[in-house]
Design a protein around this motif. Sequence first.
Motif: not given
Length: 805
Positions: A84-88, A92-93, A77-78, A32-33
């Motif tokens: 991580i997605h919410e924090g970025n 662009g997430g 892990c999910c 993921y990025e």
Amino acid sequence: MGSMDSGKENQVRINVESNYGCGSYLQKFRLYETRANFYMIGRDKNRTCWKVLKINRLEQSELSIVEDSTTYSEIECCDLLKRIHEGNKSTGGLKFVTSCYGIVGFIKFLGPYYMVLITKRRKIGTICGHAVYSIAKSEMILIPNSTVESNMAYSKNENRYKKLLRTMDLTRDFFFSYSYHVMLSLQKNLSNRGAGLILYETMFVWNEFLTRGIRQHLKNSIWTVALVYGFFKQVKLSVSGRDFNLILIARRSRHYAGTRYLKRGVNEKGRVANDVETEQIVFEDVPEGCPLQISSVVQHRGSIPLFWSQETSRLNIKPNIILSKKDHKYEATKLHFENLVKRYGNPIIILNLIKTREKKPRESILRTEFASAIETINRDTAHENRLKFLHWDLSKYSRNKATSVLAYLVKVAANALELTGFFYCQLLSSSSNNCDGDCADSDLCDMIKDADCLKVKDSINDKVDTDGSHFSKPTMFQKGVLRTNCIDCLDRTNVAQYVYGLVALGHQLHALGYIDVPTINLDTPLADDLMKTYEAMGDTLALQYGGSAAHNKIFSEIRGQWKAATQSQELFRTLQRYYSNAYMDAEKQDAINVFLGHFQPQQGKPALWEMDSDQHYDVGKRGSDFAEENARSIIKRSLSDGNILCDNNSDIDDADVIQPLPASFNNLPTNMLPFGKFTPSMPRKQLFSDMQSEHHVDNDSICVERGDSFHCSNFLDVDWLSSSGNSCEEDTYERSLLIGSPSAGLSSGEIKTEPSSAHESGSSLKGKEPATGASSFSGECSSNDVTGFSERFVYWVTHGDMLFP
């Protein structure tokens, strides 16, 4: 971590992964990025262990990697990925990039780092329940974010290096396993528990350099896979109505690796060109839950360990052999054989197949020098540890019927096998581990019938286990190795290795209880099946080193192939090999050197394609004798591990010198000594000489000279090998190639003896390559490169298809 340059690295040892909370190896990954980082999520086969690796994307020229020490469940892990997605979200997430099956490594040219991933894999075999894979697809991913500024001044050379690396096709002839150490033989896998082997440092792991940085930084190797280059094939065969499995493995050394004319002979470290270990594994085809009998035998091929070379030329299809006289005491040759002893033990048996008599001396010069080197080394070696050798001109005898040649080789192989023995043991069933073809949770040593990694037990002679369930046989070991060579170590060598494999297979099947007599006749269907497997291996190794499939005229004759078809095939393969050597090998060598880290690009220093040679050699000292060749030679040298230009690079650790067999080998009871109870096809007294007698050339060697034949051995009576009176002229297809060729007026058999030089490395340079030399990294040849060749011919050479429909 700041750099991939090697200092004195911390050594990552076997089974270090067990300290990281996973009961098994990581096998599947998802990348993921975000704008700032890559996140690699890895899990084991059973989805019980999840790990996270973070790679910084904001660094332009440094590699920064952090491993999360926590071991997660799937749900945990999910949840982490969601956070991580919410924090970025503002940038662009979190985005999914690709799924993959392991990291091949990281590499840096002049600018940023790149990550090489395996994105598709293919299962090609199973050893003791441990799956072995090849690479079906790989991908090279830029680490820094695209918004990070790049220096356009070097972008042209950067792209050229990228194209060069991509010519190393990972989908061809590379293989790996997560749980079985494919870089080691079966015997070493089963007898080195707790030995602290540095697996990635062994000579057969080709991505050692690419993985060096991440392994040093994380102190583990759970994210990377160790790639072995060579050949792997598993087949199911049958004898006497019973099926068994055969695996043929060829492991190519990464040391002094390269192409046919650019890597010849030996370097100062004792590394030889075209160094390949071949292992033949045979095991029962039994249902799950049953004990498994398994056996293996190892043999070796490698270039003649002298300082010699050949300079390819587009004007000469058969280049001159250049023999250097700089190593008068044969120190490099001695280092090579000492390394073989450390890897395999004694005895080392040398089967030298090059020509002994020629109208114009070429190979015979090397034969004489090699014999002198062996004699010099044996003079200072204890009698019981002396090198055993047989010089036998296979080309001469191949002019007889092919069956006669193979029959001679059977006798040699039988006696060599009697000296070295082979490996055999019983393994416990692994079905209780629910492996499904991949025993990642199982330690291979725990599967051994005689536990504690083949250590001798007092009850080893027991015929029945304590539970009375099945018959128990003593474990046998291989100690020593047969080393075979010709000039290229391709065509003639492969014939000899097939015969050795056939003789060994007879003894392996006898040990497994499949046949009553430890021999397999050359005219049986099983021998033909094995020949096809060795032929496939020979073609693969020849393509890697020589640029064409192997010359298999002996195999073709055995199969009864039409002689005209065989000659046509041999002609086409000769042309294909010539074209590849003259027009494509320079780029191929450059790609190998970049992949292995022998050349590391640096800003402000010459680019790889601007270098004349990788050898410690001063061309200006060679004098005017080479003026003509300087004008004709247009193939440059490339870098070997004997001369690494990067300032911070240190010598590669000699960790490929695997620990010798356990000390218990020296104190084994009689029934545990290396195999020797089977008699060869010819009585021992007739084949073996009195080792205490005085003979010609060496104190314990026998030489036979009759007419135009000259054979020599210190462990065989070679009188029976000298009955043929055929001449030793050049091969028919080789002579036909010279007729009407541009080199017809040139000497095709001239030997040049090179002056001594304190800074040579085993191959030489005849002249600088013009700036427009063969350095097209696009994978296609320029019009200048293919002058005189049709597009269909170039396509055939490149892709291996038939020239004519």
